[in-house]
Design an enzyme around this catalytic site. Structure first.
Site, PDB file in Angstrom:
ATOM      1  N   PHE A 141       0.862  -1.176   0.000  1.00  0.00           N
ATOM      2  CA  PHE A 141       0.000   0.000   0.000  1.00  0.00           C
ATOM      3  C   PHE A 141       0.897   1.224   0.000  1.00  0.00           C
ATOM      4  O   PHE A 141       1.541   1.540   0.996  1.00  0.00           O
ATOM      5  CB  PHE A 141      -0.940   0.051   1.202  1.00  0.00           C
ATOM      6  CG  PHE A 141      -1.874   1.239   1.131  1.00  0.00           C
ATOM      7  CD1 PHE A 141      -3.045   1.168   0.398  1.00  0.00           C
ATOM      8  CD2 PHE A 141      -1.548   2.440   1.751  1.00  0.00           C
ATOM      9  CE1 PHE A 141      -3.888   2.270   0.280  1.00  0.00           C
ATOM     10  CE2 PHE A 141      -2.384   3.546   1.648  1.00  0.00           C
ATOM     11  CZ  PHE A 141      -3.557   3.451   0.916  1.00  0.00           C
ATOM     12  N   ASP A 226       9.681   2.834   1.700  1.00  0.00           N
ATOM     13  CA  ASP A 226       8.483   3.600   2.051  1.00  0.00           C
ATOM     14  C   ASP A 226       8.288   3.496   3.556  1.00  0.00           C
ATOM     15  O   ASP A 226       7.712   2.536   4.065  1.00  0.00           O
ATOM     16  CB  ASP A 226       7.272   3.041   1.295  1.00  0.00           C
ATOM     17  CG  ASP A 226       5.982   3.813   1.593  1.00  0.00           C
ATOM     18  OD1 ASP A 226       5.952   4.562   2.589  1.00  0.00           O
ATOM     19  OD2 ASP A 226       5.005   3.647   0.847  1.00  0.00           O
ATOM     20  N   LYS A 255       3.153  11.372   6.963  1.00  0.00           N
ATOM     21  CA  LYS A 255       2.331  11.170   8.156  1.00  0.00           C
ATOM     22  C   LYS A 255       2.911  11.857   9.393  1.00  0.00           C
ATOM     23  O   LYS A 255       2.676  13.032   9.607  1.00  0.00           O
ATOM     24  CB  LYS A 255       2.086   9.682   8.372  1.00  0.00           C
ATOM     25  CG  LYS A 255       1.238   9.066   7.258  1.00  0.00           C
ATOM     26  CD  LYS A 255       0.705   7.717   7.625  1.00  0.00           C
ATOM     27  CE  LYS A 255      -0.040   7.061   6.461  1.00  0.00           C
ATOM     28  NZ  LYS A 255      -1.243   7.778   6.026  1.00  0.00           N
TER      29      LYS A 255
END
Length: 401
Positions: A141, A226, A255
């Site tokens: 994802f 990531d 984030k």
């Protein structure tokens, strides 16, 4: 109707139904706790998918934002501003890298990494124009842009979004032999999550990341990590890659970099890699804006103390000890994760992940389901041990163990 029902009905009447949130309407939040429009309190065990590592309303981050709001919030990249150099310098140093390309969201950072890797492949490695390929892992994802969903294996993320962007090779996550077989002379990068979050907090086998690092170095291929969910303290280290002593060629961050206050993301790499970009070839109006830089600089100052990483490591050990006691009780089949991050596979007989999440919500605890009978637990790193234990007790009650 109640205030909650009223608010949800209004939202559903005028918003696209691209999410299926739990039926709670948050009004205020502080630390690890949120309060809804009815005045009910909830323990947040999701932390905005790690965007809220430092908790809701963290005073240091709020004060940094307020101070910057009174000065300047946006210049665009048409002009310099006085927070940009410090942000790039300090983030590069924190990552042990040389250069930073700031963006806003995690998906933008991934898109930037894809473009960067391809440019590097053509301009530095010498791959024929249009031939560059990137190896990715099944179950990934990395966001929801058209390019990113092109190499997703999740039908919900991928279906009805074609035609898809070519140039990606998907291999099983954690399978080093399959990855090695997929790498060719046209491969410019391997893009991986050190721990797959959306897939259910999947930790690869020991030695996998180190093996990928060795392979990519031998084949002159960029290793792109990531760390948008796993980085910045979540796993008990600054980066999840550190657990195997791996330093990638490129970090993707987001984030928690914005502290849950503003969206901030970045690609961090060497000058050799990010140096392939020339003025006008890539950019973002809001990327690296003064407000984002001010908040991110405070985030970096907090992380440099090491206290948040240590807290995640210590409380994470406790979290996993307690969760693993549930394995074999007939309620939980498997627990995975690292630090203050766990994926819990429930016995379907005890309910779907959604059903268990709703039952926990009724008890004042908020988690999120994924892939059927799995729930994810990722509290703010500032949560107290007492609050964490209370949340785990509610989980035991819900599962009747």
């Amino acid at each position: 109707m109640s205030r909650t029902q009223d608010a949800i009905a209004a939202a559903e009447a005028h918003s696209a139904h691209n999410y299926h949130p739990l039926p709670v309407v948050v009004a205020t939040a502080e630390g690890a706790w949120m309060t809804d429009v009815e005045g009910r309190r909830y323990l947040d065990l999701l932390a905005g998918y790690s965007a809220l590592n430092f908790g809701h309303g963290n005073r240091r981050l709020i004060e940094a934002a307020k101070a910057q709001l009174d000065r300047v919030t946006l210049t665009s990249r048409a002009f310099h501003h006085d927070r940009f150099a410090d942000f790039c310098t300090q983030l590069a140093e924190f990552c042990g890298m040389e250069a930073v390309l700031p963006m806003n969201t995690g998906a933008e950072a991934v898109e930037t990494a894809v473009k960067t890797a391809r440019k590097w492949g053509y301009r530095v490695k010498g791959v024929p124009d249009g031939a560059a390929r990137i190896v990715v892992a099944a179950g990934n994802f990395h966001g929801r842009t058209t390019t990113v969903v092109s190499f997703s294996t999740d039908p919900e993320a991928r279906e009805d979004h074609g035609p898809y962007t070519p140039g990606f090779d998907v291999v099983p996550y954690g399978d080093l032999e399959a990855l090695a077989a997929a790498v060719t002379d046209e491969t410019v990068a391997v893009l991986l999550e050190p721990i797959q979050g959306e897939a259910g907090v999947l930790v690869p086998p020991p030695g996998y990341l180190a093996g990928v690092r060795e392979l990519t170095r031998e084949r002159d291929v960029l290793l792109v990590a990531d760390e948008i969910q796993s980085g910045l303290g979540r796993t008990g280290r600054s980066f999840a890659c550190e657990h195997e002593g791996v330093v990638p060629d490129m970090y993707l961050l987001g984030k928690a970099l914005g502290g849950g206050v503003v969206p901030v993301s970045a690609v961090v790499s060497s000058a050799r890699v990010l140096g392939v970009h020339r003025p006008g070839e890539h950019g973002s109006t809001f990327g690296g804006n003064p407000l984002a830089c001010a908040v991110a600089l405070e985030v970096l100052a907090m992380l440099r103390t090491g206290e948040y990483q240590q807290r995640a490591a210590e409380l994470g050990d406790h979290l996993h000890r307690e969760l693993n006691l549930l394995v074999g009780t007939g309620a939980v089949r498997e627990v995975r994760g690292r630090g203050l991050w766990a994926g819990v596979d429930l016995d379907p007989a005890r309910g779907t992940g959604r059903e268990v999440s709703e039952r926990l919500m009724a008890r004042g605890v908020l988690v999120k389901d994924t892939h059927g009978s799995t729930i994810r637990i990722a509290p703010p790193l500032v949560i107290s041990k007492e609050d964490l234990d209370w949340g785990l007790e509610q989980l035991r009650e819900v599962l009747a163990v």
